[in-house]
Design an enzyme around this catalytic site. Structure first.
Site, PDB file in Angstrom:
ATOM      1  CG  HIS A 102     101.574  90.504  20.540  1.00  0.00           C
ATOM      2  ND1 HIS A 102     100.224  89.641  20.940  1.00  0.00           N
ATOM      3  CD2 HIS A 102     101.520  91.572  20.950  1.00  0.00           C
ATOM      4  CE1 HIS A 102      99.694  90.706  21.708  1.00  0.00           C
ATOM      5  NE2 HIS A 102     100.626  91.587  21.806  1.00  0.00           N
ATOM      6  CG  ASP A 135      99.852  86.334  21.174  1.00  0.00           C
ATOM      7  OD1 ASP A 135     100.954  86.281  21.421  1.00  0.00           O
ATOM      8  OD2 ASP A 135      99.054  87.481  20.573  1.00  0.00           O
ATOM      9  CB  SER A 137      99.719  92.706  24.870  1.00  0.00           C
ATOM     10  OG  SER A 137      98.939  93.192  23.645  1.00  0.00           O
TER      11      SER A 137
END
Length: 713
Positions: free
Chosen positions: A84, A219, A648
């Protein structure tokens, strides 16, 4: 409203604080609690984590494109971050004919790696506390002179430092302005896409599973840093070569066990751990629910179109994910604040501070009054800003409004105009005027119905009917040069922006008569008159008192070890691999496996479809060296590391500093950790390195990338 009872159950509070202290915290890497980390199981030293004298782990951790974290995992500058985090770059290389989002991408050699203009990574070369230098001469100053003096001191400090041409210095405020730190930053500008799994792996579970555990999302995406032939930062060039790092992270494929020590190194974005109880109450009961309501409407409208039209799905994929991300986070935050009794805990803590230092009571009384005075303006601010953020047509009108005012003020020279046109071109690339007319119409109805009358423009009641809005806003959109559906200077801004801007005077005259522009100006003028001055003035007073309250907390509570709130600077957080029991009779293991992917598999579903090859690998049990003691491939795991947005892509490291996972999310029941970390519910979610390597090796047939790495078995 809560009763602010200062009587406290001191035994309970000290016990709960002790737990939180052991696990919570986002620590400046030059100020680590090495003893506590070693007590929890760390085998390396704090100097191995951050050292300016010799290579250390910090030399393998970078801020990716200003918002995420990434880490170097090979001696050739191979970079690992979340799918992402690289989504925008993957999207930019995608077309309907060559859909890299759906199909994935894997370079077969360095020659096939794809450039990404504008993408950067930042290394932190050094960190120094500079509080004395920055606050020099500020003792007797008040605003606005105080801010001016601090800004001047920062510039004086930065100008006094000798740095390389490719380096910069950023001075950051900590503890609400009670301390300051200087960061020496080195920026690399040639970052190329190396590999990304299809979104059916990298985004598996999509919005349904976002912020949720158990999780089965791969991810991750891979990039490479390129440098000049001297290994220093350079603009993109075909002659650039892979960057040779000072340090890269070995990748461990050892099995994980519950209570294993782990730490996360990265750039957490923003937390507010030291707010007073009244502020937390307002967020929980008023601000977050308003934001959620706006995004509910926007997301539902976008989703209806994206499910039926592939071009729209690709165009809006990244934006939809961005809007949905915090929508779901805020929902979890509200529930978590309630479940963890965050407000009550704050009240108890405030009572303990008052019992030790009676000056705190005066500060809290003032804060309580200010927050209550600000409440109606804060609520309207939440609705207004979210409407503008999610109604892209109004967002565009805002951009044009700023352009017009800049031209009329003489601030829009040729360079600024070119920059503005480039920004518009980029925006229009992923904008559907017809779709957003529906979004805007529905959001205006929400705003008209939810906002107190004193904050609405005269006659705004006509926007309360959603069905009528859809017709009227579509009509306005069709006749607007802002949306690109009407021409100016003989051209649409979406098709020939140079021609559309060829006559500036005519452009501005036409803009001022534009129906979308006029609607935005009406909204803006009312907001600027009824809300913004009051909200801003009260917030300035709150900020000033929050600085004082922060100082009082640090001076009064001698038993507590404080860490500064996250502000996108490099931090270390640590804890243990651990499952959770978020609800009565609900218990989660710390590890998920590939079997769970197949259990969730729904053929053809946009969230839970699975590539045929991955199914075949599972059915054949072709797991290679990537299976664990269960005989399956581990996919994700949870731990008690205190993370937030910006973490992240952060590396999750084991006791020896080896990469064991890639941080990408938090457990929904613990998203309130930005405000109130609670070790009972707060879990960060990571992709297991075994799954990452399994996908690269077995699924993508890209063993050449594995061969670059140092694998710890």
């Amino acid at each position: 409203m809560i009763k602010r009872n200062i009587l406290i159950a001191s035994a309970f509070f000290s016990f709960s604080l002790g737990i939180a202290q052991q696990y919570g915290g986002m620590w400046i890497p030059t100020e680590l609690n090495e003893k506590e980390m070693k007590d929890l199981g760390m085998k390396i030293s704090a100097k191995d984590i951050f050292n300016v004298q010799k290579p250390s782990i910090k030399d393998a951790v970078v801020q990716f494109n200003g918002g995420c974290t990434a880490e170097i995992i090979s001696p050739k500058g191979l970079l690992l971050t979340n799918h992402h985090c690289g989504y925008g770059q993957i999207q930019s290389h995608s077309t309907v004919e060559n859909d890299l989002l759906s199909n994935g991408f894997w370079a077969k050699s360095t020659e096939g790696e794809l450039p990404n203009p504008g993408v950067t990574v930042d290394f932190i070369v050094d960190i120094k506390e500079v509080t004395q230098q920055i606050l020099e001469g500020t003792d007797k100053l008040t605003e606005p002179e105080l801010s001016k003096k601090i800004a001047n001191n920062i510039e004086v400090y930065k100008n006094s430092q000798k740095i390389e041409s490719y380096q910069s210095i950023s001075v950051k405020s900590m503890y609400y302005g009670n301390k300051y730190y200087a960061y020496t930053i080195e920026t690399y500008k040639d970052i190329r896409l190396v590999g990304a799994p299809p979104q059916s792996i990298g985004k598996f579970g999509s919005d349904t599973d976002n912020w949720v555990w158990p999780r089965h999302t791969g991810d991750f995406s891979m990039f490479r840093i390129y440098a000049g032939k001297d290994n220093k930062p350079a603009e993109y060039s075909k002659d650039n070569v892979p960057y040779v790092p000072k340090h890269f992270l070995p990748v461990s494929i050892k099995d994980k066990n519950e209570n294993d020590f782990t730490f996360v190194f990265g750039f957490p974005g923003r937390t507010t751990e030291y707010l007073p109880a009244i502020a937390v109450e307002k967020i929980m009961k008023e601000i977050d629910p308003a934001r959620i309501a706006v995004r509910d409407v926007a997301l539902k409208t976008l989703d209806e179109k994206m499910r039926t039209d592939d071009a729209t799905r690709i165009k809006y994929a990244s934006k939809y994910a961005s809007v949905a991300n915090y929508w779901k986070k805020w929902i979890g935050e509200v529930e978590g604040l309630k479940k963890s009794n965050a407000v009550e805990k704050k009240v108890m803590y405030e009572g303990s501070l008052v019992s030790k230092n009676h000056e705190v009571k005066s500060t809290l009384d003032q804060l309580n009054k200010l927050y209550n005075d600000q409440a109606p303006y804060a609520l309207n601010n939440a609705y207004y800003t979210e409407v503008l953020r999610n109604a892209e047509t109004l967002m565009l009108a805002n951009l044009y409004y700023n352009y017009v005012t800049s031209v009329e003020a003489g601030r829009m020279d040729e360079k600024a105009t070119t920059s503005f046109k480039n920004r518009l071109t980029s925006f229009y690339k992923d904008y559907s005027a017809e779709l957003d007319a529906k979004v805007t119409a529905k959001l205006l109805a929400l705003y008209a119905n939810k906002t107190a009358p004193q904050f609405l423009p005269a006659g705004f009641d006509k926007y309360k009917n959603e069905a009528q809005n859809i017709q009227s806003i579509e009509e306005a959109s069709k006749n607007s040069i802002i949306t690109g559906r009407a021409d100016v200077n003989g051209a649409s801004v979406t098709k020939d922006i140079e021609k559309a801007f060829s006559n500036q005077d005519k452009l501005i005259k036409t803009l001022k008569k534009d129906p979308v522009y006029q609607l935005y100006v009406t909204l803006r003028e009312t907001y600027m008159k009824t809300t913004d001055p009051q909200f801003t003035s009260l917030q300035a007073k709150i900020d000033e008192l929050q600085k004082k309250f922060m100082a009082q907390q640090m001076e009064t509570d001698k038993d507590r070890k404080f860490f500064p709130d996250a502000n996108s600077t490099l931090r270390v957080t640590y804890g243990k691999v651990k499952g959770s029991t978020p609800k009565d009779a609900v218990s989660y293991n710390y590890q998920t496996h590939l079997a769970g992917v197949l259990e969730k598999y729904i053929p053809g579903d946009y969230e839970f479809d699975v590539p045929r090859k991955l199914i075949d690998l599972y059915n054949k049990k072709d797991f290679g060296i990537y299976k664990d003691k269960t005989g399956d491939v581990p996919v994700g795991f949870t731990a008690t590391n205190h993370t937030t947005g910006g973490n992240s892509g952060s590396p999750a490291l084991d006791a020896n500093g080896n990469l064991v996972g890639l941080n990408f999310d938090r457990q929904w029941e613990g998203t309130m950790s930005d405000i109130n970390y609670d070790p009972r519910f707060s879990r960060n979610i990571m992709v297991d390195t075994k799954y990452i390597l399994f996908i690269i090796d077995k699924f993508a047939d890209s063993k050449w990338l594995i061969d670059e790495m140092k694998i710890v078995k």
